[in-house]
Structures are given as structure tokens and as C-alpha cells.
Design a protein around this motif. Structure first.
Motif, PDB file in Angstrom:
ATOM      1  N   SER A  82      -7.519   2.113  -6.870  1.00 22.83           N
ATOM      2  CA  SER A  82      -7.833   0.845  -6.217  1.00 22.83           C
ATOM      3  C   SER A  82      -9.273   0.453  -6.475  1.00 22.83           C
ATOM      4  N   VAL A  83      -9.465  -0.783  -6.939  1.00 20.02           N
ATOM      5  CA  VAL A  83     -10.822  -1.298  -7.128  1.00 20.02           C
ATOM      6  C   VAL A  83     -11.504  -1.506  -5.787  1.00 20.02           C
ATOM      7  N   THR A  84     -10.733  -1.970  -4.785  1.00 14.48           N
ATOM      8  CA  THR A  84     -11.299  -2.299  -3.477  1.00 14.48           C
ATOM      9  C   THR A  84     -11.741  -1.060  -2.710  1.00 14.48           C
ATOM     10  N   TYR A  85     -10.915  -0.023  -2.729  1.00 16.31           N
ATOM     11  CA  TYR A  85     -11.162   1.163  -1.895  1.00 16.31           C
ATOM     12  C   TYR A  85     -11.718   2.344  -2.671  1.00 16.31           C
ATOM     13  N   GLY A  86     -11.666   2.275  -3.992  1.00 14.75           N
ATOM     14  CA  GLY A  86     -12.226   3.339  -4.805  1.00 14.75           C
ATOM     15  C   GLY A  86     -11.491   4.655  -4.717  1.00 14.75           C
ATOM     16  N   VAL A  92      -4.068   5.159  -0.171  1.00 17.00           N
ATOM     17  CA  VAL A  92      -4.398   4.045   0.729  1.00 17.00           C
ATOM     18  C   VAL A  92      -3.134   3.513   1.406  1.00 17.00           C
ATOM     19  N   ILE A  93      -2.046   3.388   0.643  1.00 18.40           N
ATOM     20  CA  ILE A  93      -0.789   2.882   1.208  1.00 18.40           C
ATOM     21  C   ILE A  93      -0.286   3.812   2.305  1.00 18.40           C
ATOM     22  N   LEU A  94      -0.315   5.107   2.044  1.00 21.71           N
ATOM     23  CA  LEU A  94       0.174   6.066   3.029  1.00 21.71           C
ATOM     24  C   LEU A  94      -0.719   6.125   4.262  1.00 21.71           C
ATOM     25  N   GLU A  95      -1.990   5.772   4.117  1.00 27.64           N
ATOM     26  CA  GLU A  95      -2.881   5.693   5.277  1.00 27.64           C
ATOM     27  C   GLU A  95      -2.544   4.486   6.149  1.00 27.64           C
ATOM     28  N   ARG A  96      -2.172   3.371   5.526  1.00 28.09           N
ATOM     29  CA  ARG A  96      -1.925   2.129   6.256  1.00 28.09           C
ATOM     30  C   ARG A  96      -0.481   2.014   6.767  1.00 28.09           C
ATOM     31  N   PHE A  97       0.449   2.682   6.103  1.00 30.20           N
ATOM     32  CA  PHE A  97       1.862   2.488   6.426  1.00 30.20           C
ATOM     33  C   PHE A  97       2.241   2.919   7.842  1.00 30.20           C
ATOM     34  N   PRO A  98       1.740   4.045   8.383  1.00 31.51           N
ATOM     35  CA  PRO A  98       2.148   4.425   9.747  1.00 31.51           C
ATOM     36  C   PRO A  98       1.892   3.333  10.780  1.00 31.51           C
TER      37      PRO A  98
END
Length: 319
Positions: A82-86, A92-98
Motif C-alpha cells: 500500500s502506498v498510503t499505509y506503507g 491493512v485489510i485484515l486490520e480494518r475488516f473486524p
């Protein structure tokens, strides 16, 4: 070949189609990810530095080469950086999905707890004043955009009670259940209200059809209590359209309620995708949309299996 087998076989084809569509669509947005990431500082880069960044993020090649490189990585569990989160997109997806999953589940609980009883109540009092009131409220619920309701809730809480919904850093439910509930209760009510209105209208319509069937009239003529006729005999047969609606709505909720997450400052999938689009974060948008599409197909498959559980007369092989 059974219906379930056919659905599983088509999964990869649908995923490839979605991946191609989102790959082309995000690249048609004006601008580039390096400029979006660095802003005005991008003008200070030398050609060599810009080329090095483009090579690092894999955007220095042609579209076909980029797509093939990304697709082969996905097949190996690597959705890119990810360019945004590095950091890796999948992380990142698994962090946000819950958060998004919990918000979708809570919204569905609100919708079913309110909409299903309201729909049954209205159907059993067809064309009476109470039925009219339920239908008007349901119509208002479906007509009110979620962001309007969210802002209205925030305004009422702040102006009327002097409090604001809990915002700030997200607290997972396994860390502090009460703090987590405080953060998600109002977003869940915001999403669940419109969802409940749809459930009310669908369940009312389905119940009206079922209440006119012969087996319901037979049960009533035999002296079966009205409550038992409604909840044990009529309602199970009226649930199929409700299950269909829930499957579709739940799939959309898993896609991320962008506006609600933005209003309540929740770091869910929807807000993440919005930020990734604004930053031209190609890898993040591609990975997130592919992940959402996969979840949507799984939900639809589970809905089809629920049909069989609700009505054994339905056979997947015949569909």
C-alpha cells in the motif's frame, strides 16, 4: 453438476472479472499515486527519484504487465504494498475488516429486532390505523439517507443531551467491550434504521401473502391459537424474501458503509477504500474490492443454502 458445485466453479471467473474491472477503473482516475502521496512535495522529486518510487510500488510498467504481476501475487497471498499505509495490503485489510464485520452484524441485529416484529404486526392489522403508521414510518426510514440520520443523531445527542458519540481511536471488542459498544452503537442504529424499514416492508408483504394460504386458514379453523399460527406456521414460510434482502444488504454492509464510517470517524473498510481512491493507492483499492467481492459471493451462497433450511421443498439441484 449440482447447483452448489456450479456456484463454486464460477467463483474464480467472477473474481477475475472483478479484478480486471477494478484494475482498469482505478487507473482511469486522473493523477498518479506518487503525486497524491507526496502532494506539493512531489514537484521537488528528481526524475531519478520518481522513477525509483515508481519501480518500488510497481507502477513503472505497462497495464498488462502490472496486472499480471499483481494477479500472480494475489494467487500467492500477496496483494501488493500500500502506498498510503506503507505495508502489505492484506495486512491493512485484515486490520480494518473486524470493525466493518461487527458494524454489519450489529446493524443486522437492529434491523431484524425492529423490522421483523413491525412487519408481522402490520400484516396482522392490515389496513388498520396501526398498519398505516408502521408503513409511513418504514417509508420515512427508507427515504432518509444514512448520512442525514447520522448527522441528526449527533446533533440531537450534542444539542439535547450535551454528549457526543464516542470517537477517536477504535477499541476492539476483545480489548474493552463497553468502550467498543460505545463507539459502534450509534453507527449501528444509523445503518440499522434504514435496513429495518426495508425488512418491515418486505416481511409485511410476505406475511400478507402467507396469511391467505389454505394451510393457515385450516389451522385457524381447527382452533390453533392466533399467536401460534402467526409465529410457528406463517412466519417461517414468509422468511425467504426477508433472507434474500438480508443477504444483499449484509453484503453491501461488508463492503463498508463509507459515509457512516466517515461521519463517526471509524477506521473500517469503507473509509479505507475512500482514502485509497483519493490517494490513487492502486494496490489497496484492487485488493480491498477483490476482498469485498469475495465476501459478497460467500454471503449470497449462504443465503441460497438458507433457502433449503427454511423450505425443504427447494432443492439446489433443481435451481
Amino acid at each position: 453438476m449440482s447447483y452448489l458445485t456450479r456456484r463454486l466453479v464460477t467463483f474464480p471467473l467472477v473474481m477475475v472479472g472483478v479484478s480486471i474491472l477494478v484494475f482498469v477503473s482505478i487507473r482511469m482516475v486522473p493523477g498518479d499515486s506518487i503525486t497524491a502521496m507526496l502532494g506539493t512535495e512531489a514537484g521537488l522529486l528528481t526524475p531519478q527519484q520518481r522513477q525509483a518510487l515508481a519501480e518500488y510500488f510497481g507502477i513503472d510498467r505497462g497495464w498488462l504487465a502490472q496486472y499480471w504481476h499483481w494477479l500472480t501475487g494475489v494467487l500467492q497471498g500477496d496483494m501488493g504494498l500500500s502506498v498510503t499505509y506503507g505495508k502489505p495490503v492484506l495486512d491493512v485489510i485484515l486490520e480494518r475488516f473486524p470493525l466493518t464485520l461487527q458494524l454489519a452484524l450489529m446493524s443486522m441485529v437492529v434491523a431484524l429486532a425492529v423490522g421483523l416484529p413491525a412487519g408481522v404486526y402490520a400484516a396482522t392489522r392490515n389496513e388498520r390505523p396501526s398498519d398505516l403508521i408502521v408503513r409511513i414510518v418504514a417509508m420515512i426510514g427508507q427515504s432518509t439517507p444514512s448520512f442525514v440520520l447520522g448527522l441528526l443523531i449527533i446533533y440531537v445527542l450534542s444539542a439535547g443531551f450535551g454528549i457526543l458519540p464516542t470517537m477517536g481511536e477504535y477499541v476492539p471488542i476483545w480489548v474493552d467491550p463497553l468502550a467498543n459498544l460505545g463507539q459502534l452503537i450509534f453507527p449501528s442504529l444509523t445503518l440499522g434504521f434504514a435496513f429495518a424499514a426495508a425488512v418491515t416492508r418486505i416481511s409485511r408483504s410476505a406475511m400478507l401473502d402467507v396469511l391467505g394460504d389454505d394451510y393457515v386458514r385450516t389451522a385457524r379453523s381447527k382452533g390453533v391459537p392466533a399467536r401460534k399460527v402467526i409465529w410457528r406456521h406463517a412466519l417461517p414460510n414468509a422468511l425467504i424474501p426477508v433472507v434474500t434482502l438480508c443477504g444483499v444488504e449484509f453484503g453491501y454492509l461488508l463492503g463498508g458503509a463509507v459515509l457512516v464510517e466517515q461521519i463517526y470517524a471509524l477506521p473500517g473498510l469503507g473509509r479505507m477504500v475512500l482514502e485509497a481512491i483519493l490517494q490513487r493507492d492502486y494496490a489497496m483499492v484492487q485488493g480491498a474490492v477483490l476482498f469485498i467481492a469475495f465476501n459478497f459471493m460467500i454471503v449470497n451462497l449462504l443465503v441460497d443454502l438458507a433457502y433449503v433450511a427454511l423450505d425443504p421443498r427447494i432443492r439446489m439441484e433443481e435451481r
